[in-house]
Design an enzyme around this catalytic site. Structure first.
Site, PDB file in Angstrom:
ATOM      1  N   SER A 132       0.851  -1.202   0.000  1.00 26.93           N
ATOM      2  CA  SER A 132       0.000   0.000   0.000  1.00 26.93           C
ATOM      3  C   SER A 132       0.884   1.248   0.000  1.00 26.93           C
ATOM      4  O   SER A 132       0.414   2.345  -0.294  1.00 26.93           O
ATOM      5  CB  SER A 132      -0.933  -0.004   1.212  1.00 26.93           C
ATOM      6  N   ASP A 173       5.593  -7.116   2.306  1.00 29.02           N
ATOM      7  CA  ASP A 173       4.768  -7.579   1.188  1.00 29.02           C
ATOM      8  C   ASP A 173       5.611  -7.940  -0.025  1.00 29.02           C
ATOM      9  O   ASP A 173       6.547  -7.207  -0.370  1.00 29.02           O
ATOM     10  CB  ASP A 173       3.819  -6.447   0.746  1.00 29.02           C
ATOM     11  N   GLU A 213      -0.420 -12.249  -1.807  1.00 24.90           N
ATOM     12  CA  GLU A 213      -1.863 -12.262  -2.011  1.00 24.90           C
ATOM     13  C   GLU A 213      -2.303 -13.490  -2.807  1.00 24.90           C
ATOM     14  O   GLU A 213      -1.576 -13.952  -3.688  1.00 24.90           O
ATOM     15  CB  GLU A 213      -2.298 -10.995  -2.770  1.00 24.90           C
ATOM     16  N   GLU A 273      -9.273  -9.388   3.922  1.00 25.66           N
ATOM     17  CA  GLU A 273      -9.577  -7.986   3.625  1.00 25.66           C
ATOM     18  C   GLU A 273     -10.963  -7.814   3.008  1.00 25.66           C
ATOM     19  O   GLU A 273     -11.322  -8.500   2.046  1.00 25.66           O
ATOM     20  CB  GLU A 273      -8.516  -7.413   2.666  1.00 25.66           C
TER      21      GLU A 273
HETATM   22  O1  KIV Z   1      -0.431  -3.405   1.591  1.00 20.97           O
HETATM   23  C1  KIV Z   1      -1.052  -3.334   2.661  1.00 20.97           C
HETATM   24  O2  KIV Z   1      -0.968  -2.357   3.413  1.00 20.97           O
HETATM   25  C2  KIV Z   1      -1.907  -4.456   3.012  1.00 20.97           C
HETATM   26  C3  KIV Z   1      -2.860  -4.230   4.137  1.00 20.97           C
HETATM   27  C4  KIV Z   1      -3.989  -3.412   3.660  1.00 20.97           C
HETATM   28  C5  KIV Z   1      -3.305  -5.496   4.753  1.00 20.97           C
HETATM   29  O3  KIV Z   1      -1.856  -5.471   2.406  1.00 20.97           O
END
Ligand code: KIV
Length: 273
Positions: free
Chosen positions: A50, A88, A120, A187
């Site tokens: 994000s 991530d 994901e 989510e």
């Molecule tokens: O990228 C992110 O911040 C996320 C959260 C919204 C869980 O995956």
């Protein structure tokens, strides 16, 4: 032995054993300054992709690169001592093959020192999750609304609002848990579905817009601090930092325009030669 190595940082296992226990507290952080503060309260910090939207002003997380995630992961690791740091895996860095996923997950772990990665996808990513976990990479899953799939989902839409979607989402949750993930983000799914997922899997569910039924919660830090303009409906804002920043920069600008230059009363004297 350094002082830092005496402080035990939380691990993926520490989070996993919290299933059905004390709720797990989590927030995103992307910078050293914010991560240092969040580290005082969070069980784990997500360096989420994000950051593409929050820090870089992108329209989606799709353009985020592995290099961006590694640089921010390094910054967050330097500023923290207690929380598990999860980084991530960005779009395009793990979907092609299990080998590609391992190569890039290993880069993230080696170059940041973080304790886990997140990726994901549900059933379609289960084999990849298993491959990584069996080779020493702790993986957090992410099901429901998966923002990297925005172009196939047709927008950032809540999932499971029609009961017809439930079996596929429940199968995703089961597949991620069976593959060996230590926890999963759920989510933007309808509340009864979040409850069913949480009851059905043996690992903690971390909700974001998925009700209080989950084992823990995560929010995007900048959203809950009131720093971002438009936030999803489910976000509770715990601060209004945008207003405070506006007030501070306006005060600064007023001072400069009136020649009350900040710091002018602390001038450096010339050293005697
Ligand atoms: O990228 C992110 O911040 C996320 C959260 C919204 C869980 O995956």
């Amino acid at each position: 032995m350094s002082v830092h190595s005496l402080i035990k940082r939380r691990t993926a296992q520490d989070i996993q054993i919290r299933k059905s226990g004390e709720p797990i507290v989590s927030l995103t952080a992307y910078t050293a300054a914010m991560a240092g503060i969040v580290d005082e309260v969070a069980d784990f910090i997500l360096v989420g992709d994000s950051l593409g939207m929050v820090v870089y002003g992108l329209d989606s997380t799709v353009p985020v690169t592995l290099e961006m995630m590694i640089l921010h992961g390094q910054a967050v690791m330097r500023a923290t001592r207690h929380a598990l740091i999860v980084v991530d895996m960005p779009f395009g860095s793990y979907e092609e093959s299990r080998e590609q996923a391992l190569r890039n997950a290993a880069r993230i772990l080696k170059e940041t020192g973080c304790g886990a990665v997140k990726l994901e996808g549900g059933a379609r990513m289960a084999q990849t999750i298993r491959f990584l976990v069996e080779r020493g990479v702790p993986v957090m899953g992410h099901i429901g609304l998966t923002p990297q799939a925005v172009n196939t989902l047709g927008g950032f839409k809540a999932q499971g609002r029609s009961k017809a979607q439930w079996p596929a989402i429940l199968a995703d949750a089961e597949a991620v848990a069976q593959a060996g993930a230590f926890a999963m983000v759920v989510e933007a799914v309808a509340e009864p579905l979040a409850a069913q997922i949480t009851e059905g899997v043996g690992i903690p569910t971390i909700g974001i817009g998925a009700s209080a039924a989950c084992d823990g919660q995560i929010l995007v830090l900048d959203d809950m601090l009131g720093l971002t303009g438009r936030v999803p409906k489910f976000v509770k804002t715990y601060g209004n930092l945008a207003a405070e920043v506006r007030q501070a920069v306006t005060g600064y600008a007023d001072d400069v325009r009136a020649r009350r230059f900040p710091g002018a009363d602390h001038v450096y004297s010339v050293k005697a030669e």
